[in-house]
Write a protein that holds these residues in place. Structure first.
Motif, short mmCIF file in Angstrom:
data_model
loop_
_atom_site.label_atom_id
_atom_site.label_comp_id
_atom_site.label_asym_id
_atom_site.label_seq_id
_atom_site.Cartn_x
_atom_site.Cartn_y
_atom_site.Cartn_z
N LEU A 105 2.73 17.21 0.08
CA LEU A 105 2.99 17.33 0.92
C LEU A 105 3.24 18.90 1.61
O LEU A 105 2.42 20.07 1.72
CB LEU A 105 3.36 16.43 1.97
CG LEU A 105 3.86 17.69 3.71
CD1 LEU A 105 3.12 17.95 4.40
CD2 LEU A 105 5.00 16.73 4.39
N ILE A 144 -2.44 14.28 9.50
CA ILE A 144 -1.77 15.06 7.75
C ILE A 144 -1.89 13.87 6.32
O ILE A 144 -1.79 14.69 5.04
CB ILE A 144 -0.11 15.01 8.51
CG1 ILE A 144 0.21 15.82 9.76
CG2 ILE A 144 0.37 15.69 7.22
CD1 ILE A 144 -0.12 17.54 10.21
N ALA A 149 5.82 13.89 8.85
CA ALA A 149 5.60 15.11 8.43
C ALA A 149 5.68 16.42 8.91
O ALA A 149 6.52 17.75 8.75
CB ALA A 149 3.75 15.75 7.77
N ARG A 180 -8.16 5.91 -3.57
CA ARG A 180 -6.31 5.24 -3.18
C ARG A 180 -7.42 3.71 -3.34
O ARG A 180 -8.14 3.25 -2.78
CB ARG A 180 -6.01 5.63 -2.48
CG ARG A 180 -5.53 7.04 -2.20
CD ARG A 180 -4.84 7.60 -0.95
NE ARG A 180 -3.88 6.85 -0.44
CZ ARG A 180 -3.03 7.06 -0.60
NH1 ARG A 180 -2.59 7.92 -1.49
NH2 ARG A 180 -1.48 5.87 -0.10
N PRO A 190 0.90 -1.14 -0.16
CA PRO A 190 -0.13 0.14 -0.37
C PRO A 190 1.11 1.38 -0.27
O PRO A 190 1.66 1.69 0.65
CB PRO A 190 -0.79 0.32 1.20
CG PRO A 190 -0.08 -1.15 1.56
CD PRO A 190 0.42 -2.08 1.72
N ILE A 191 0.54 1.86 -0.87
CA ILE A 191 1.61 3.32 -1.24
C ILE A 191 1.01 4.21 0.24
O ILE A 191 0.15 4.57 0.33
CB ILE A 191 1.02 4.21 -1.83
CG1 ILE A 191 0.64 3.09 -3.13
CG2 ILE A 191 1.96 5.32 -2.61
CD1 ILE A 191 2.47 3.28 -3.95
N SER A 192 1.90 4.31 0.61
CA SER A 192 2.05 5.03 2.35
C SER A 192 2.58 7.19 1.35
O SER A 192 2.95 7.24 0.62
CB SER A 192 3.24 5.27 3.19
OG SER A 192 4.05 5.66 2.70
N MET A 193 2.27 7.86 2.38
CA MET A 193 2.20 9.15 2.05
C MET A 193 3.64 9.25 1.97
O MET A 193 3.58 10.15 0.61
CB MET A 193 1.19 10.33 3.03
CG MET A 193 2.03 11.63 3.12
SD MET A 193 1.48 12.97 4.93
CE MET A 193 3.34 12.25 5.24
N LYS A 194 4.41 9.36 2.41
CA LYS A 194 6.20 9.77 2.19
C LYS A 194 6.25 8.33 1.16
O LYS A 194 7.35 8.43 0.40
CB LYS A 194 6.81 9.07 3.26
CG LYS A 194 8.05 10.00 3.52
CD LYS A 194 6.95 11.75 3.21
CE LYS A 194 8.20 12.34 3.14
NZ LYS A 194 9.16 13.02 3.36
N VAL A 197 -5.69 1.76 -0.54
CA VAL A 197 -6.31 2.04 0.99
C VAL A 197 -5.67 3.63 1.52
O VAL A 197 -5.12 3.85 0.53
CB VAL A 197 -4.87 0.93 1.73
CG1 VAL A 197 -4.94 1.64 2.94
CG2 VAL A 197 -4.52 -0.15 0.90
N ASP A 228 4.64 7.63 -1.62
CA ASP A 228 4.45 8.55 -2.97
C ASP A 228 5.44 9.37 -2.98
O ASP A 228 5.76 9.40 -3.98
CB ASP A 228 3.11 10.00 -2.33
CG ASP A 228 1.66 8.72 -2.57
OD1 ASP A 228 1.59 7.21 -2.85
OD2 ASP A 228 0.58 8.72 -1.97
N PHE A 229 5.68 10.10 -2.30
CA PHE A 229 6.49 11.31 -2.02
C PHE A 229 8.30 10.69 -2.41
O PHE A 229 8.78 11.15 -2.96
CB PHE A 229 7.18 12.04 -1.01
CG PHE A 229 7.70 13.17 -1.46
CD1 PHE A 229 8.85 13.30 -0.31
CD2 PHE A 229 6.78 14.20 -1.85
CE1 PHE A 229 9.46 14.34 -0.46
CE2 PHE A 229 7.92 15.58 -1.68
CZ PHE A 229 8.88 15.36 -1.68
N PRO A 284 6.16 5.27 6.88
CA PRO A 284 6.19 7.51 6.11
C PRO A 284 6.96 8.04 7.10
O PRO A 284 6.78 7.57 8.47
CB PRO A 284 4.27 7.38 6.20
CG PRO A 284 4.19 7.19 6.87
CD PRO A 284 4.75 5.43 7.17
N SER A 301 -2.21 3.72 5.16
CA SER A 301 -1.29 3.81 4.59
C SER A 301 0.28 4.15 5.50
O SER A 301 0.81 3.50 5.80
CB SER A 301 -0.94 4.33 3.87
OG SER A 301 -1.46 3.35 2.72
N ALA A 302 -0.46 5.14 5.87
CA ALA A 302 0.26 5.94 7.02
C ALA A 302 0.98 6.55 8.31
O ALA A 302 1.48 6.53 8.72
CB ALA A 302 0.16 8.26 6.95
#
Lengths: 701, 166, 414
Positions: free
Chosen positions: B34, B22, A107, B128, A56-60, B130, A62-63, A104, B135-136
């Protein structure tokens, strides 16, 4: 509960049994690896990144993914790529694996909106304007970001300060006869430096002068009325005025570091602008520390002259005892090199052809520029050298040494030898280095490597047959000497003339590290290629130089392929004038990270020659893949000197639009320099070219 | 046939780091990154809220997408409905910002956008695989599962605990 | 004579929500819905938008949106029930039809109350904003209107005022109480709302009454106050409350006390007859008093309860707050629920003005129960307060959080 017990057991296992833990603690890495087996893509590196992308793609993530190019390679260096595959086979976790596990990433930390300076915290400020909007003490986002940045500048300055101080002590000991293994190799440089510091040289012995220079250096760390000499005497008069006007002349190198710690304490400076000014002042103190490091190393070990050598992993030799020196200070590494030849017999006794010293990171650069010691690898790929199985020991002093080296070494049967009380690593072997008995200590360290060789000599090793030719050793003195073959009376004139006529559009300094967030070397390669084609003279230091040297950018035979016509003409002309039989290399290696001071010296010399201030020159700097806090402090002094300074990695300042604006816009009005933060190497190059052209037009070129 | 995947939270694993908040805001920004989201106006809003339950225990709270959503019935303009996927959504054209839904929500998870005068809530990240928050989460305190699977996993844990307690 | 299983008289909040509840629990029974309006069911709170012209008839329809998104229901319009025989289970419609049923729901709602003391209310241009029809007439008259006077400071009149302001009409609001929204809060609570209203251009005359409305052949020309002062206008709005529409049941035997009296399960005194919404008399959960409410959300809740009961699922109605309002006035959101009139009582009251807002919390005498809330500005804890009030929770442990407005669902989990 069960997990708790297992976890403790793993720790106990680590402490009491030196068994390799590859298969237990990192079981989850195995799961990721097994995902890879499902894909049959040829390119080994691509496999891993595709597997990772399936999670699963996490926020970070992705980044993180956005940093990586389509192929998702972790490194553009073919030797490193080979070793990454080997690490995977052996289930050895690498820096790239640990980076994935860290996603991730927070932030708040990423935007500088996190503070742990007091026990009422930890505090975090919401970056989207919701609560919490200020820290518990009332610190706003601007203050929080500024204080965090200041501490990073202080840390970077402290590192170079420590390095310089160490050299000063060594010079003093040598002058006083207490460290007989250290001699003064460049008495001319000694005298030049002394004169610059207003120390009398006529009729005095080298020892006397050296002693006074060393004491003057040591004095520069504490607070003084007249300011840090290694700052005030190395910049032009005009620049000194500019820095004085904004209170950016440091009063003592360590004093500035200490004041920043005070300033950023709970309940002290809470004005972002004031904090940033102090940060700039500390950055100038960092320049002093670097400059001192360069000067004293040149005095003790010789000022570099151009030489030819090699870089990358093929510099390791299966039939020799391979020792890598890693860290920064030539105080240690010079001794290793000096003793390596002496230890040849001991090595041959165990069946080796001799002792082969290679470099990793800056100390490697120090050795390369003075002795042509080859570079094995750099920065983010430091673990990979061990994966060859042929690197018997890494002898380290301080800075940029990943603690994970100990784990990798354990799996590979190699040894890590620490030498400084300031830098010990659990699991490494420690030989406390003393300048007074330097040679003997160096031999002890080499013996550790010989022991390892004994055990591994009959085993197969996997040394990637990748290397490149490197022409290095471009101190300012060497550059001026080379130019004086064209114009003996005004050596800078040919350089300036060629800048004026456009053969050289401008100059770019590449500095800094390799960052795991970027496929290793990608930013440097893309940017340098473009610059060279645009006739920008490229100089490099540290692991930036490392990146470029491993991809042939310091090989004179690549001038044709890489350089634009104007630049090619200049490099060829200088090469001819010096009877080199080839042009100068496309990129000039100025040395280690403290040798960024050589770039400053060159910039100051050019500026003085042209009668302008240093912020008028078409010179830019780029820390394209920065990592260390040292990169931040160097960046600050580049801006203080007046250079447009690019950083290719996000610096934690976005949480404060004010601080971001000051660093990228407002500071122009103070020093003439400014930061450009741009993660995309192509657009970064455009911005830097634009900055160069702006400067050219102001100069009327 | 199983119901849709829902977002569950395990308060024992929540460290209140607020990374989920966030990530949610970033996912609901225009640029979805971000660094650029920081500069957007109107500022992106999070849809989940990490709240303290008691000392040492925190829990992320977000829209449950109730089967018989009180907000849906209470809405005086008929702006709230349940999609095929089981997600309760507010039609932004019909919403008049009266905040009746805010008032009747037993979980307090409907947000008011003061700039656009519209109500908003978790939408389970339709773009998405997920949801962004799940995910985060660095400690896996947020779980994305069908309710049946979630209950089954809990039963397995309970069964094992019952057995090993002897 | 038509036959049907479920007869629902009234096609607004209570009626349609009851129909949905019935259909969700009885897939086969026939449902007949009658309305005396010519329109398909619509969301009454949206009619100010008809005045402003932002929405049209289609955009405010009930069937096809919200919970009724996939609900297919036939509505018989223009059918007024003139009387009813609950024991025979027959309803008589005005044109001469009749319908026989198994169960009936009275959801006829309420109509605006026009006080007889005010003279001249029959003139053209005098409105009480209640139906879509009203809104359409108002919209048509806008073209010849420059000024309007609102008589009464209730929520309906305030909403209408803003709709008119948006169309460029100069609006004056005349209210007898010292502040607007007197039904929903006490005068000092309404201070912030008054401030917000005044900045929006609405003129408020408080402590005054309208004596009469003067008109000519074009319709309304002005209103005359008690003091004798005349305010020129071309429209006058009367917002003096509503009365339940119970006339058609006058001889039926259904118990009526201002509104239709029902038990906890929304059932009338005669079996198989139910009532819900504005027409019903319900009870206030805290004091137990019987009240008539005129709120959409309450009507929906009652209607659903009635629907469940009619379909055979015995469901209790937990009472409605007489006051439970959440809305925005001039960009200021406010929520008012439960017991908020505290003058002369022993209740424990906490009032706080904070930046951009106001909060009034009313606790029972012993301080353990939350019984009323007025929130202006930050209404984030409204939903949780409603929960606390309705369930009569002992809030001693979390009282501090309520007062500081830091209450969250996490606190309720302990």
């Amino acid at each position: 509960m069960a997990f708790f017990i297992v976890f403790n057991y793993c720790i106990l296992q680590r402490i009491f049994a030196k068994k390799c833990h590859c298969d237990t603690s990192y079981g989850h890495i195995k799961i990721l690896h097994s995902l890879v087996d499902k894909f049959s893509i040829k390119d080994n590196n691509r496999e891993y990144m595709v597997a990772v992308r399936r999670r699963p793609i996490s926020m970070k993530e992705d980044f993180a993914m956005s940093y990586h190019d389509e192929q998702g390679a972790r490194s553009l260096d073919p030797a490193v790529q080979q070793m990454i595959v080997r690490a995977k086979e052996k289930n050895i976790p690498t820096v790239w694996d640990r980076y994935e596990l860290m996603q991730p990433q927070c932030a708040f930390g990423d935007t500088g909106l996190c503070c742990r300076h007091c026990l009422q915290g930890p505090c975090r400020i919401n970056p989207f304007g919701e609560e919490p909007k200020v820290g518990i003490c009332g610190a706003t986002a601007d203050v929080m970001v500024a204080r965090g940045l200041d501490r990073a500048i202080a840390a970077g300055t402290a590192a170079h300060s420590g390095h310089a101080k160490h050299l000063a002590h060594t010079l003093l000991k040598s002058a006083e006869g207490k460290a007989p293994d250290y001699k003064i190799k460049d008495p001319d440089k000694l005298k030049r430096v002394a004169k610059r510091l207003n120390i009398a040289v006529d009729g005095r012995s080298d020892g006397e002068i050296a002693r006074e220079v060393a004491l003057a250096a040591l004095n520069d760390f504490a607070e003084s009325e007249i300011g840090v000499k290694w700052a005030t005497t190395v910049v032009s008069e005009k620049r000194k005025k500019v820095l004085s006007a904004i209170n950016a002349v440091p009063r003592g190198i360590d004093h500035e570091v200490s004041e920043i710690m005070h300033r950023t304490l709970y309940g002290v400076d809470a004005d972002a602008v004031n904090l940033l000014i102090a940060g700039i002042r500390c950055g100038v103190a960092d320049l002093a520390g670097c400059y001192m490091g360069t000067d004293l190393a040149d005095i003790l070990f010789g000022t570099p002259k151009p030489l030819v050598t090699k870089a990358n992993m093929a510099t390791l030799k299966a039939d020799m005892v391979n020792i890598a020196v890693h860290g920064h200070n030539p105080v240690l590494s010079e001794m290793i090199v000096a003793m390596a030849e002496e230890m040849k017999n001991e090595a041959m006794v165990v069946g080796a052809k001799g002792v082969n010293v290679v470099g990793i990171c800056c100390t490697g650069n120090e050795l390369m520029e003075r002795h042509g010691i080859p570079a094995c690898t750099h920065s983010v790929s430091q673990e990979m050298a061990l994966l060859t199985g042929a690197l018997d020991a890494i002898v380290v002093d301080y800075q940029c040494i990943m603690p994970s080296l100990v784990d990798v070494a354990e799996c590979m049967g190699s040894k890590i030898v620490t030498t400084m009380d300031l830098c010990k690593i659990t699991g490494a072997e420690h030989i406390e280095f003393r300048e007074e008995s330097a040679a003997q200590k160096a031999k002890e360290a080499i013996r550790v490597a010989i022991e390892v060789f004994k055990k591994r000599k009959d085993k197969a090793v996997d040394i990637p047959q990748v290397d490149s030719t490197v022409v290095a050793g471009f101190s300012v003195e060497a550059i001026v000497a080379a130019l004086s073959k064209i114009d003996p009376t005004e050596p800078l004139k040919p350089l300036v003339d060629n800048i004026k006529n456009g053969n050289i559009r401008g100059v770019c300094l590449f500095a800094g590290c390799n960052n795991v967030k970027v496929p290793q070397d990608r930013n440097f390669i893309i940017m340098a290629e473009r610059f060279l084609k645009e006739n920008v003279l490229v100089v490099a230091t540290g692991c930036g130089a490392g990146a470029l040297m491993r991809h042939g950018f310091m090989d004179p035979t690549n001038v044709d392929r890489l350089c634009g016509p104007g630049l090619k003409a200049v490099l060829t002309a200088i090469g001819q004038a010096n009877n080199l039989g080839s042009p100068l290399p496309p990129v000039l290696h100025l040395g280690s990270c403290v040798d960024n001071s050589r770039a400053v010296a060159l910039v100051v010399a050019l500026a003085d020659y042209l009668g302008v201030d240093t912020d008028k020159l078409p010179v830019v700097a780029s820390a394209a893949e920065a990592v260390s806090e040292k990169a931040i402090s160097i960046g600050v002094y580049a801006v203080a000197v007046g250079l447009p300074t690019h950083v290719g990695i996000m610096v934690p300042v976005l949480g404060s639009p004010l601080v971001t604006n000051i660093l990228t816009e407002k500071v122009k009005g103070l020093t003439g320099g400014y930061f450009i933060v741009d993660l995309d190497p192509l657009s970064s190059t455009e911005k830097l070219l634009k900055a160069i052209d702006e400067r050219r037009s102001v100069l009327g070129l | 046939m199983k119901g849709p995947k829902e977002i569950f939270a395990n308060p024992r694993l929540c460290t209140a780091c607020k990374t989920c908040e966030i990530a949610c805001a970033v996912e609901h920004s225009k640029t979805k990154s971000l660094y650029s989201a920081l500069a957007e106006r109107p500022q992106p809003k999070r849809r989940l809220y990490v709240e303290p339950a008691k000392t040492g225990l925190n829990i992320p709270i977000l829209c449950r997408h109730c089967e018989d959503a009180p907000c849906m019935h209470a809405c005086i303009t008929g702006a709230i409905s349940k999609t095929q996927a089981g997600v309760v959504i507010t039609d932004q054209d019909r919403c008049i910002g009266c905040w009746t839904c805010v008032m009747v929500c037993p979980f307090g998870v409907i947000g008011r956008h003061l700039e656009t005068q519209k109500a908003y809530r978790c939408d389970r990240c339709p773009d998405r695989e997920v949801p962004a928050c799940v995910s985060a989460c660095p400690t896996k305190a947020l779980i994305y599962k069908e309710a049946e699977d979630f209950s089954r996993d809990r039963r397995v844990v309970v069964a094992t605990e019952m057995f090993t307690k002897e | 004579m038509e036959k049907t299983d479920y007869l629902i008289i009234g096609a607004s909040a209570a009626g349609i929500s009851a129909a949905l509840a019935i259909r969700n629990n009885d897939l086969k029974g026939s449902i007949t819905v009658l309305t005396d309006e010519p329109f398909q069911p619509y969301f009454r709170p949206l009619i100010p938008y008809i005045i402003t012209g932002q929405k049209d008839e289609q955009a405010i329809g009930m069937l096809g949106s919200g919970p009724y998104k996939d609900f297919e229901l036939e509505i018989l319009t223009n059918k007024r029930v003139k009387n009813l025989e609950p024991l025979q289970k027959i309803a008589y419609i005005e044109e001469g039809h009749s319908v026989s049923y198994h169960k009936v729901l009275f959801a006829t709602g309420s109509r605006p109350f026009i006080p007889h003391e005010i003279q001249g209310t029959e003139a053209k241009g005098v409105y009480a904003l209640r139906t879509l029809g009203d809104a359409k007439s108002i919209a048509n008259r806008l073209i010849e209107t420059k000024e309007a006077v609102m008589i009464g400071g209730g929520l309906v009149n305030l909403k209408a005022s803003f709709a008119l302001l948006e169309r460029g009409i100069r609006v004056t609001l005349v209210v007898y109480s010292p502040e607007v929204l007197s039904q929903l809060m006490e005068p000092e609570d309404a201070y912030l709302i008054r401030k917000a209203i005044e900045t929006s251009g609405l003129t408020i005359l408080s402590g005054q009454n309208v004596r009469s409305i003067v008109s000519d052949k074009r319709g309304v020309r002005g209103v005359v106050l008690d003091s004798g002062k005349e305010i020129p206008c071309q429209m006058a709005f009367i917002g003096k409350g509503v009365r339940p529409n119970v006339e058609f049941l006058s001889d039926s035997g259904i118990k009526i006390d201002k509104g239709i009296v029902v038990d906890e399960c929304t059932q009338c005194n005669i079996p198989d007859a139910y009532a819900a919404g504005d027409v019903a008399v319900t009870f206030e959960p805290i004091s137990g008093q019987r009240i008539v409410t005129a709120l959409w959300t309450n009507a929906v809740e009652m209607g659903r309860c009635a629907g469940f009961n009619m379909a055979g699922l015995r469901t209790k109605y937990t009472g409605t707050f007489g006051i439970m309002n959440a809305t925005q006035i001039a960009n200021t959101p406010f929520v008012s629920m439960g017991t908020v009139h505290t003058k002369g009582t022993d209740y424990e009251v906490h009032k706080e003005y904070y930046k951009d807002g106001y909060c009034k919390l009313v606790f029972s005498n012993h301080g353990r129960h939350l019984i009323g809330v007025v929130l202006i500005g930050d209404i984030s804890i409204a939903g949780l307060c409603r929960y606390l009030i309705r369930n009569k929770m002992d809030v001693s442990a979390i009282k501090r959080h309520i007062i500081n407005r830091t209450l969250s669902y996490g606190h309720l989990m302990q």
